[in-house]
Design an enzyme around this catalytic site. Sequence first.
Site, PDB file in Angstrom:
ATOM      1  N   ASN A 118      -6.694  -1.126  -3.907  1.00 26.25           N
ATOM      2  CA  ASN A 118      -8.212  -1.114  -3.368  1.00 26.25           C
ATOM      3  C   ASN A 118      -8.486   0.397  -2.983  1.00 26.25           C
ATOM      4  O   ASN A 118      -7.197   1.285  -2.420  1.00 26.25           O
ATOM      5  CB  ASN A 118      -7.531  -2.038  -1.779  1.00 26.25           C
ATOM      6  CG  ASN A 118      -8.728  -2.540  -1.768  1.00 26.25           C
ATOM      7  OD1 ASN A 118      -8.613  -3.552  -1.786  1.00 26.25           O
ATOM      8  ND2 ASN A 118      -9.721  -2.444  -0.713  1.00 26.25           N
ATOM      9  N   SER A 137      -3.011  -0.167  -0.344  1.00 30.68           N
ATOM     10  CA  SER A 137      -2.543   1.269  -1.024  1.00 30.68           C
ATOM     11  C   SER A 137      -3.852   1.361  -2.138  1.00 30.68           C
ATOM     12  O   SER A 137      -4.373  -0.024  -2.782  1.00 30.68           O
ATOM     13  CB  SER A 137      -1.857   0.390  -2.080  1.00 30.68           C
ATOM     14  OG  SER A 137      -1.827  -0.659  -2.546  1.00 30.68           O
ATOM     15  N   LYS A 138      -4.267   2.660  -2.114  1.00 29.02           N
ATOM     16  CA  LYS A 138      -5.044   2.756  -3.380  1.00 29.02           C
ATOM     17  C   LYS A 138      -4.294   2.433  -4.318  1.00 29.02           C
ATOM     18  O   LYS A 138      -5.532   2.735  -5.634  1.00 29.02           O
ATOM     19  CB  LYS A 138      -5.133   4.211  -3.217  1.00 29.02           C
ATOM     20  CG  LYS A 138      -3.881   5.044  -3.599  1.00 29.02           C
ATOM     21  CD  LYS A 138      -4.179   6.829  -3.210  1.00 29.02           C
ATOM     22  CE  LYS A 138      -3.491   7.537  -3.668  1.00 29.02           C
ATOM     23  NZ  LYS A 138      -3.423   8.853  -2.593  1.00 29.02           N
ATOM     24  N   ARG A 139      -3.229   1.830  -5.389  1.00 28.75           N
ATOM     25  CA  ARG A 139      -3.597   1.361  -6.324  1.00 28.75           C
ATOM     26  C   ARG A 139      -4.306   0.310  -6.946  1.00 28.75           C
ATOM     27  O   ARG A 139      -5.186  -0.201  -8.110  1.00 28.75           O
ATOM     28  CB  ARG A 139      -1.972   0.937  -6.631  1.00 28.75           C
ATOM     29  CG  ARG A 139      -1.723   2.093  -7.550  1.00 28.75           C
ATOM     30  CD  ARG A 139       0.084   2.217  -8.008  1.00 28.75           C
ATOM     31  NE  ARG A 139       1.121   1.175  -7.102  1.00 28.75           N
ATOM     32  CZ  ARG A 139       1.195   0.146  -6.711  1.00 28.75           C
ATOM     33  NH1 ARG A 139       0.839  -0.779  -7.715  1.00 28.75           N
ATOM     34  NH2 ARG A 139       2.236  -0.981  -6.124  1.00 28.75           N
TER      35      ARG A 139
END
Length: 478
Positions: free
Chosen positions: A256, A252-254
Amino acid sequence: MPVRVRIAPSPTGDPHVGTAYVALFNRTWARRNGGQFLLRIEDTDRARSNPESERMIFESLKWLGLTYDEGPDVGGPTGPYRQSERVSIYPKHAKDLVEKGAAYYCTCTADRLEAVRKAQSAAKLAPRYDGHCRNLPPAEVKKQIDAGAPWVIRLKVANEGECRFKDVVRGEVVFAWDQIDDQILLKSDGWPTYHLANVVDDHLMGITHVIRAEEWISSTPKHIKLYEVFGWEPPVWCHVPLLRNKDKSKISKRKNPTSLNWYRDQGYLPEALVNFLGLMGFSMPAGLEVYSPAEMEKEFTIEKINAGGPVFDMQKLDWMNGQYMRKLSAEELAKRLGPFGAAGKDPALVKRIVPLIQDRLRVLSDFGELTSFFFAETVEHDPAVLVGKKSTAAETASLLAAAVEVLKSCEWTAAAMEGKLREVATSKNIKPGDLFMPIRIAVTGKAATPPLTETMEVIGKEKCLARLEAARKRLSPG
Ligand code: GLU
């Protein structure tokens, strides 16, 4: 039957690293078998899909070299490859299923569905359609539709028994049919849902193997049901484990970076990123880690995809990028550094700098930070760092003065400078490093640089002497 595989991303947001990951396995499988790899854009979610996202999918797959044989921008015999251009295809398939008794019209209103959902939630039941319209006499539903009630078409799913299927990566997979909803196939606006469009298209495009992320595995019973009721042969199912954050949650962009744009803009080499993605899902014989797509093709089979959820390890990616960065010729590396600040700089100077920094680059965007002092007129430094803990301002000033003295008349080559400076250190009875460090800081403004005298050779005599003089004067004016 020729192998035909596809990726089917939805064009929402930035192009995802997971798309590239799944594309790699599909493409490698196609190439190994002399088959075709297709790109299909699944843009039936009109609120979320956008052309800019689609353009970025094309662009990032090309950047990575994950080219496709058929797709919206390259054409092909089973197009169009954009579902929004295929909307006329789906309704007749849904209606065929109604005729066969495998699907039914449903006129339930949003309010009714909401009331059902609330009641189920209060009773601690999983939310699902309660089969209201399925159990009505068809004539009754038809009457409502003729009177203008909006309708959808739903798939009839069994209430008992199990759906068993073989997945290449996971072996036998079992779902109880009563856990599977009567899926909407055709929406009230006449557009298909993902499930209908995906299955119809995979069939019409001759897809033989569905190699996709494991998050779709719970949709597979619905797809299997659709193949069955259409009377079509299902593809081979192969659900690839999701990439994971360090804590094992789905990437998840939070936690990675997930956007392929980010990796490109940081200056990861596409061949390094592709190799790294391969490593995440597949092990080469003898633990080989650095390999090309062509080498992977020779060894890869879908049966060998690792079943464990691979952790996306940035340190490993950095290592991999380093491996590829070192393999490039200086000329090629200079070219790749173009968009990262090398373009527009004196090409002759860039050519001399590149071999010095090749081993120190982690990503291409390190170029500016690592090389600014080569291009700048003057450099800044902190006098306290210049003097260091073991010395005084006066001592450091005298070291710099001695260095200037010998360098003035020195041939401007790394070897000659190295020799002269070592003589200075010996005559002052200090370690060479204790002389080189203040010189390094004076000349570059940094405590870590490529080898000092090679760096000075490239910066040039005039600039080096001026910087040494400026540093000396700051410590002991006059
Ligand atoms: N549209 C789905 C996605 O966004 C496709 C899943 C599949 O490959 O079936 O990934």
